[in-house]
Design a protein around this motif. Structure first.
Motif, PDB file in Angstrom:
ATOM      1  N   ALA A  42     114.139   9.826   2.055  1.00  0.00           N
ATOM      2  CA  ALA A  42     114.154   9.841   3.517  1.00  0.00           C
ATOM      3  C   ALA A  42     115.146   8.804   4.017  1.00  0.00           C
ATOM      4  N   PRO A  43     115.993   9.179   4.972  1.00  0.00           N
ATOM      5  CA  PRO A  43     116.965   8.213   5.493  1.00  0.00           C
ATOM      6  C   PRO A  43     116.287   7.083   6.252  1.00  0.00           C
ATOM      7  N   SER A  44     117.006   6.001   6.439  1.00  0.00           N
ATOM      8  CA  SER A  44     116.493   4.892   7.238  1.00  0.00           C
ATOM      9  C   SER A  44     116.191   5.370   8.656  1.00  0.00           C
ATOM     10  N   VAL A  45     115.212   4.744   9.276  1.00  0.00           N
ATOM     11  CA  VAL A  45     114.811   5.081  10.646  1.00  0.00           C
ATOM     12  C   VAL A  45     115.198   3.908  11.532  1.00  0.00           C
ATOM     13  N   GLU A  46     116.198   4.133  12.399  1.00  0.00           N
ATOM     14  CA  GLU A  46     116.738   3.052  13.213  1.00  0.00           C
ATOM     15  C   GLU A  46     116.862   3.492  14.670  1.00  0.00           C
ATOM     16  N   GLY A  47     117.342   2.598  15.535  1.00  0.00           N
ATOM     17  CA  GLY A  47     117.483   2.914  16.950  1.00  0.00           C
ATOM     18  C   GLY A  47     116.391   2.275  17.782  1.00  0.00           C
ATOM     19  N   LEU A  48     116.197   2.800  19.005  1.00  0.00           N
ATOM     20  CA  LEU A  48     115.169   2.278  19.899  1.00  0.00           C
ATOM     21  C   LEU A  48     113.776   2.584  19.359  1.00  0.00           C
ATOM     22  N   ALA A  49     112.802   1.789  19.781  1.00  0.00           N
ATOM     23  CA  ALA A  49     111.435   1.943  19.278  1.00  0.00           C
ATOM     24  C   ALA A  49     110.901   3.349  19.501  1.00  0.00           C
ATOM     25  N   VAL A  50     111.116   3.898  20.688  1.00  0.00           N
ATOM     26  CA  VAL A  50     110.590   5.237  20.971  1.00  0.00           C
ATOM     27  C   VAL A  50     111.277   6.287  20.109  1.00  0.00           C
ATOM     28  N   ASN A  51     112.575   6.116  19.853  1.00  0.00           N
ATOM     29  CA  ASN A  51     113.302   7.069  19.017  1.00  0.00           C
ATOM     30  C   ASN A  51     112.868   6.970  17.551  1.00  0.00           C
ATOM     31  N   ARG A  52     112.602   5.762  17.100  1.00  0.00           N
ATOM     32  CA  ARG A  52     112.109   5.594  15.728  1.00  0.00           C
ATOM     33  C   ARG A  52     110.756   6.274  15.555  1.00  0.00           C
ATOM     34  N   THR A  53     109.886   6.090  16.532  1.00  0.00           N
ATOM     35  CA  THR A  53     108.554   6.693  16.467  1.00  0.00           C
ATOM     36  C   THR A  53     108.647   8.209  16.437  1.00  0.00           C
ATOM     37  N   LEU A  54     109.459   8.763  17.326  1.00  0.00           N
ATOM     38  CA  LEU A  54     109.627  10.216  17.384  1.00  0.00           C
ATOM     39  C   LEU A  54     110.265  10.769  16.113  1.00  0.00           C
ATOM     40  N   ALA A  55     111.158  10.006  15.508  1.00  0.00           N
ATOM     41  CA  ALA A  55     111.823  10.468  14.286  1.00  0.00           C
ATOM     42  C   ALA A  55     110.814  10.680  13.168  1.00  0.00           C
ATOM     43  N   VAL A  56     109.829   9.793  13.070  1.00  0.00           N
ATOM     44  CA  VAL A  56     108.806   9.953  12.031  1.00  0.00           C
ATOM     45  C   VAL A  56     107.899  11.137  12.351  1.00  0.00           C
ATOM     46  N   VAL A  57     107.523  11.284  13.614  1.00  0.00           N
ATOM     47  CA  VAL A  57     106.689  12.419  14.016  1.00  0.00           C
ATOM     48  C   VAL A  57     107.396  13.740  13.721  1.00  0.00           C
ATOM     49  N   GLU A  58     108.680  13.788  13.954  1.00  0.00           N
ATOM     50  CA  GLU A  58     109.450  15.013  13.698  1.00  0.00           C
ATOM     51  C   GLU A  58     109.568  15.303  12.209  1.00  0.00           C
ATOM     52  N   ALA A  59     109.912  14.299  11.434  1.00  0.00           N
ATOM     53  CA  ALA A  59     110.214  14.516  10.013  1.00  0.00           C
ATOM     54  C   ALA A  59     108.978  14.489   9.123  1.00  0.00           C
ATOM     55  N   LEU A  60     107.847  13.998   9.644  1.00  0.00           N
ATOM     56  CA  LEU A  60     106.666  13.746   8.819  1.00  0.00           C
ATOM     57  C   LEU A  60     107.068  12.941   7.589  1.00  0.00           C
ATOM     58  N   ASN A  61     107.720  11.836   7.869  1.00  0.00           N
ATOM     59  CA  ASN A  61     108.248  10.971   6.822  1.00  0.00           C
ATOM     60  C   ASN A  61     107.179   9.971   6.391  1.00  0.00           C
ATOM     61  N   GLY A  62     106.511  10.257   5.272  1.00  0.00           N
ATOM     62  CA  GLY A  62     105.466   9.363   4.795  1.00  0.00           C
ATOM     63  C   GLY A  62     105.907   8.426   3.686  1.00  0.00           C
ATOM     64  N   ILE A  63     107.186   8.499   3.303  1.00  0.00           N
ATOM     65  CA  ILE A  63     107.664   7.685   2.179  1.00  0.00           C
ATOM     66  C   ILE A  63     107.511   6.188   2.437  1.00  0.00           C
ATOM     67  N   PRO A  64     107.793   5.674   3.657  1.00  0.00           N
ATOM     68  CA  PRO A  64     107.626   4.232   3.885  1.00  0.00           C
ATOM     69  C   PRO A  64     106.195   3.738   3.693  1.00  0.00           C
ATOM     70  N   PHE A  65     105.234   4.644   3.682  1.00  0.00           N
ATOM     71  CA  PHE A  65     103.842   4.279   3.449  1.00  0.00           C
ATOM     72  C   PHE A  65     103.681   3.522   2.139  1.00  0.00           C
ATOM     73  N   ARG A  66     104.615   3.762   1.212  1.00  0.00           N
ATOM     74  CA  ARG A  66     104.547   3.141  -0.111  1.00  0.00           C
ATOM     75  C   ARG A  66     105.612   2.059  -0.299  1.00  0.00           C
ATOM     76  N   GLY A  67     106.155   1.570   0.800  1.00  0.00           N
ATOM     77  CA  GLY A  67     107.187   0.550   0.728  1.00  0.00           C
ATOM     78  C   GLY A  67     106.622  -0.855   0.818  1.00  0.00           C
ATOM     79  N   VAL A  68     107.531  -1.822   0.960  1.00  0.00           N
ATOM     80  CA  VAL A  68     107.161  -3.213   1.202  1.00  0.00           C
ATOM     81  C   VAL A  68     107.182  -3.427   2.715  1.00  0.00           C
TER      82      VAL A  68
END
Length: 207
Positions: A42-68
Protein backbone atom coordinates in the motif's frame (compact mmCIF):
# COMPACT_ATOMS: atom_id res chain seq x y z
CA UNK A 1 0.40 -14.59 17.28
CA UNK A 2 1.59 -16.81 14.45
CA UNK A 3 2.84 -14.16 12.00
CA UNK A 4 6.51 -13.56 11.24
CA UNK A 5 8.75 -10.66 10.25
CA UNK A 6 12.07 -10.17 8.51
CA UNK A 7 15.12 -9.58 10.78
CA UNK A 8 15.24 -5.86 9.90
CA UNK A 9 11.50 -5.26 10.30
CA UNK A 10 11.46 -3.35 13.60
CA UNK A 11 14.79 -1.57 13.13
CA UNK A 12 13.93 -0.26 9.64
CA UNK A 13 10.46 0.94 10.64
CA UNK A 14 11.74 2.50 13.87
CA UNK A 15 14.51 4.34 12.02
CA UNK A 16 11.99 5.76 9.54
CA UNK A 17 9.44 6.92 12.11
CA UNK A 18 12.15 8.61 14.16
CA UNK A 19 13.29 10.47 11.03
CA UNK A 20 9.71 11.63 10.26
CA UNK A 21 8.19 13.04 13.46
CA UNK A 22 4.94 13.94 11.67
CA UNK A 23 4.32 10.29 10.77
CA UNK A 24 1.78 8.37 12.82
CA UNK A 25 2.87 4.99 11.51
CA UNK A 26 5.49 3.30 9.33
CA UNK A 27 4.81 -0.08 7.75
CA UNK A 28 6.23 -2.58 5.31
CA UNK A 29 4.75 -4.78 2.63
CA UNK A 30 3.04 -8.01 3.66
CA UNK A 31 4.04 -11.39 2.28
CA UNK A 32 1.21 -13.88 2.76
CA UNK A 33 1.88 -17.55 3.42
CA UNK A 34 -0.19 -20.62 4.14
CA UNK A 35 -3.24 -20.65 1.85
CA UNK A 36 -2.00 -17.58 -0.02
CA UNK A 37 1.38 -16.41 -1.28
CA UNK A 38 0.89 -12.96 -2.80
CA UNK A 39 2.45 -9.70 -1.60
CA UNK A 40 0.19 -6.91 -0.32
CA UNK A 41 1.54 -3.39 -0.70
CA UNK A 42 0.00 0.00 0.00
CA UNK A 43 1.39 3.43 -0.89
CA UNK A 44 2.10 6.03 1.76
CA UNK A 45 -0.92 8.04 2.90
CA UNK A 46 -0.12 11.76 2.93
CA UNK A 47 -1.79 15.16 2.54
CA UNK A 48 -4.40 16.89 4.70
CA UNK A 49 -5.91 15.00 7.63
CA UNK A 50 -9.33 14.68 6.00
CA UNK A 51 -7.79 13.43 2.74
CA UNK A 52 -5.66 10.88 4.58
CA UNK A 53 -8.72 9.58 6.41
CA UNK A 54 -10.76 9.31 3.22
CA UNK A 55 -7.90 7.57 1.41
CA UNK A 56 -7.96 4.72 3.92
CA UNK A 57 -11.76 4.46 3.79
CA UNK A 58 -11.59 4.26 0.00
CA UNK A 59 -8.74 1.77 -0.26
CA UNK A 60 -9.56 -0.33 2.82
CA UNK A 61 -5.87 -0.17 3.56
CA UNK A 62 -5.27 -2.29 6.65
CA UNK A 63 -1.54 -2.84 6.17
CA UNK A 64 -0.48 -0.04 8.60
CA UNK A 65 -2.36 -1.95 11.31
CA UNK A 66 0.77 -4.10 11.53
CA UNK A 67 3.30 -1.27 11.41
CA UNK A 68 5.26 0.65 14.02
CA UNK A 69 2.91 3.27 15.47
CA UNK A 70 3.81 6.43 17.35
CA UNK A 71 2.44 6.28 20.90
CA UNK A 72 0.96 9.79 20.81
CA UNK A 73 -0.91 8.99 17.58
CA UNK A 74 -2.12 5.73 19.09
CA UNK A 75 -3.67 7.61 22.01
CA UNK A 76 -5.29 10.23 19.77
CA UNK A 77 -6.73 7.62 17.41
CA UNK A 78 -8.51 5.96 20.32
CA UNK A 79 -9.67 2.36 20.62
CA UNK A 80 -10.99 0.11 17.89
CA UNK A 81 -14.78 0.35 17.63
CA UNK A 82 -16.58 -2.65 19.14
CA UNK A 83 -19.70 -3.68 17.22
CA UNK A 84 -22.26 -6.46 17.44
CA UNK A 85 -20.81 -7.90 14.20
CA UNK A 86 -17.48 -9.11 15.63
CA UNK A 87 -16.14 -5.61 14.83
CA UNK A 88 -16.00 -6.68 11.18
CA UNK A 89 -14.09 -4.14 9.03
CA UNK A 90 -13.45 -1.91 12.02
CA UNK A 91 -9.69 -2.38 11.69
CA UNK A 92 -9.94 -0.24 8.55
CA UNK A 93 -11.84 2.44 10.46
CA UNK A 94 -9.14 2.41 13.11
CA UNK A 95 -6.40 2.83 10.50
CA UNK A 96 -8.44 5.74 9.09
CA UNK A 97 -8.47 7.28 12.58
CA UNK A 98 -4.72 6.78 12.75
CA UNK A 99 -4.26 8.41 9.33
CA UNK A 100 -6.24 11.39 10.58
CA UNK A 101 -3.55 11.88 13.25
CA UNK A 102 -0.51 11.75 10.97
CA UNK A 103 1.07 10.44 7.79
CA UNK A 104 1.26 6.71 7.15
CA UNK A 105 4.58 5.87 5.51
CA UNK A 106 5.44 2.76 3.52
CA UNK A 107 9.02 1.56 4.10
CA UNK A 108 10.40 -0.56 1.23
CA UNK A 109 12.67 -3.41 2.21
CA UNK A 110 11.52 -5.05 5.45
CA UNK A 111 8.67 -7.54 5.23
CA UNK A 112 5.86 -8.70 7.47
CA UNK A 113 4.80 -12.31 6.91
CA UNK A 114 1.08 -12.87 7.45
CA UNK A 115 -0.43 -16.35 7.72
CA UNK A 116 -3.66 -17.18 5.88
CA UNK A 117 -5.50 -20.26 7.03
CA UNK A 118 -8.87 -21.96 6.62
CA UNK A 119 -11.51 -20.78 9.07
CA UNK A 120 -9.89 -17.46 9.94
CA UNK A 121 -12.20 -14.81 11.40
CA UNK A 122 -11.83 -12.50 8.40
CA UNK A 123 -12.59 -15.24 5.88
CA UNK A 124 -15.75 -16.27 7.73
CA UNK A 125 -17.17 -12.76 7.38
CA UNK A 126 -17.48 -13.28 3.63
CA UNK A 127 -19.79 -16.26 4.18
CA UNK A 128 -22.31 -14.26 6.19
CA UNK A 129 -25.85 -13.85 4.75
CA UNK A 130 -26.67 -10.65 2.81
CA UNK A 131 -28.71 -9.04 5.60
CA UNK A 132 -25.79 -9.34 8.04
CA UNK A 133 -23.34 -8.02 5.45
CA UNK A 134 -25.69 -5.08 4.86
CA UNK A 135 -25.72 -4.26 8.57
CA UNK A 136 -21.91 -4.52 8.72
CA UNK A 137 -21.55 -2.18 5.74
CA UNK A 138 -23.85 0.42 7.30
CA UNK A 139 -21.85 0.19 10.53
CA UNK A 140 -18.66 0.67 8.52
CA UNK A 141 -20.15 3.88 7.09
CA UNK A 142 -20.96 5.15 10.58
CA UNK A 143 -17.39 4.46 11.61
CA UNK A 144 -16.05 6.34 8.60
CA UNK A 145 -18.04 9.44 9.53
CA UNK A 146 -16.87 9.21 13.14
CA UNK A 147 -13.27 8.93 11.97
CA UNK A 148 -13.71 12.00 9.76
CA UNK A 149 -15.60 14.22 12.20
CA UNK A 150 -12.59 15.58 14.17
CA UNK A 151 -10.99 16.73 10.90
CA UNK A 152 -14.12 18.53 9.65
CA UNK A 153 -15.47 22.04 10.12
CA UNK A 154 -19.09 23.18 10.09
CA UNK A 155 -20.96 22.18 6.95
CA UNK A 156 -18.11 19.91 5.84
CA UNK A 157 -20.05 17.08 7.50
CA UNK A 158 -22.61 17.38 4.68
CA UNK A 159 -19.93 16.80 2.05
CA UNK A 160 -18.33 13.99 4.05
CA UNK A 161 -21.66 12.22 4.42
CA UNK A 162 -22.19 12.28 0.66
CA UNK A 163 -18.65 11.00 0.04
CA UNK A 164 -19.11 8.13 2.48
CA UNK A 165 -22.50 7.20 0.99
CA UNK A 166 -20.95 7.14 -2.47
CA UNK A 167 -18.17 4.91 -1.13
CA UNK A 168 -20.71 2.49 0.33
CA UNK A 169 -23.02 2.36 -2.68
CA UNK A 170 -21.15 2.80 -5.97
CA UNK A 171 -19.11 0.05 -7.60
CA UNK A 172 -15.93 1.16 -9.37
CA UNK A 173 -12.95 -0.70 -10.86
CA UNK A 174 -10.64 -1.72 -8.03
CA UNK A 175 -13.12 -0.71 -5.31
CA UNK A 176 -14.20 -3.37 -2.83
CA UNK A 177 -17.81 -3.50 -1.63
CA UNK A 178 -18.45 -5.90 1.24
CA UNK A 179 -22.16 -5.48 0.50
CA UNK A 180 -23.46 -4.27 -2.88
CA UNK A 181 -26.65 -2.21 -2.38
CA UNK A 182 -27.13 -1.54 -6.12
CA UNK A 183 -30.43 -3.45 -6.27
CA UNK A 184 -32.02 -0.85 -3.96
CA UNK A 185 -29.63 2.02 -3.27
CA UNK A 186 -32.45 4.33 -2.14
CA UNK A 187 -33.55 2.05 0.68
CA UNK A 188 -29.96 1.42 1.74
CA UNK A 189 -29.14 5.16 1.83
CA UNK A 190 -32.36 5.96 3.71
CA UNK A 191 -31.62 3.25 6.28
CA UNK A 192 -28.07 4.52 6.71
CA UNK A 193 -29.26 8.10 7.23
CA UNK A 194 -32.05 7.10 9.60
CA UNK A 195 -29.75 5.06 11.82
CA UNK A 196 -27.17 7.84 11.69
CA UNK A 197 -29.69 10.45 12.79
CA UNK A 198 -30.73 8.32 15.73
CA UNK A 199 -27.13 7.85 16.87
CA UNK A 200 -25.35 11.12 16.10
CA UNK A 201 -26.60 14.67 16.61
CA UNK A 202 -24.20 16.04 13.98
CA UNK A 203 -26.23 14.30 11.23
CA UNK A 204 -29.53 15.99 12.01
CA UNK A 205 -28.99 19.20 10.09
CA UNK A 206 -27.89 17.17 7.06
CA UNK A 207 -31.00 14.99 7.12
Amino acid sequence: QDDLASPDYLSALHETIVAHPDAACCYSDIQWFGLDNHISSAPSVEGLAVNRTLAVVEALNGIPFRGVIRREALKRAGPIRITEFESAFQEFIWVAQLAREGRLLRVPGPTYFKRRYKGSTHDKWHDWPPDRKRAVWIEFGHGAIEALQPALYGNDIDCALRIVLERLCVAKPGRFLFYDPSSNIGAFAADFLEKSTQRHTFYRSVK
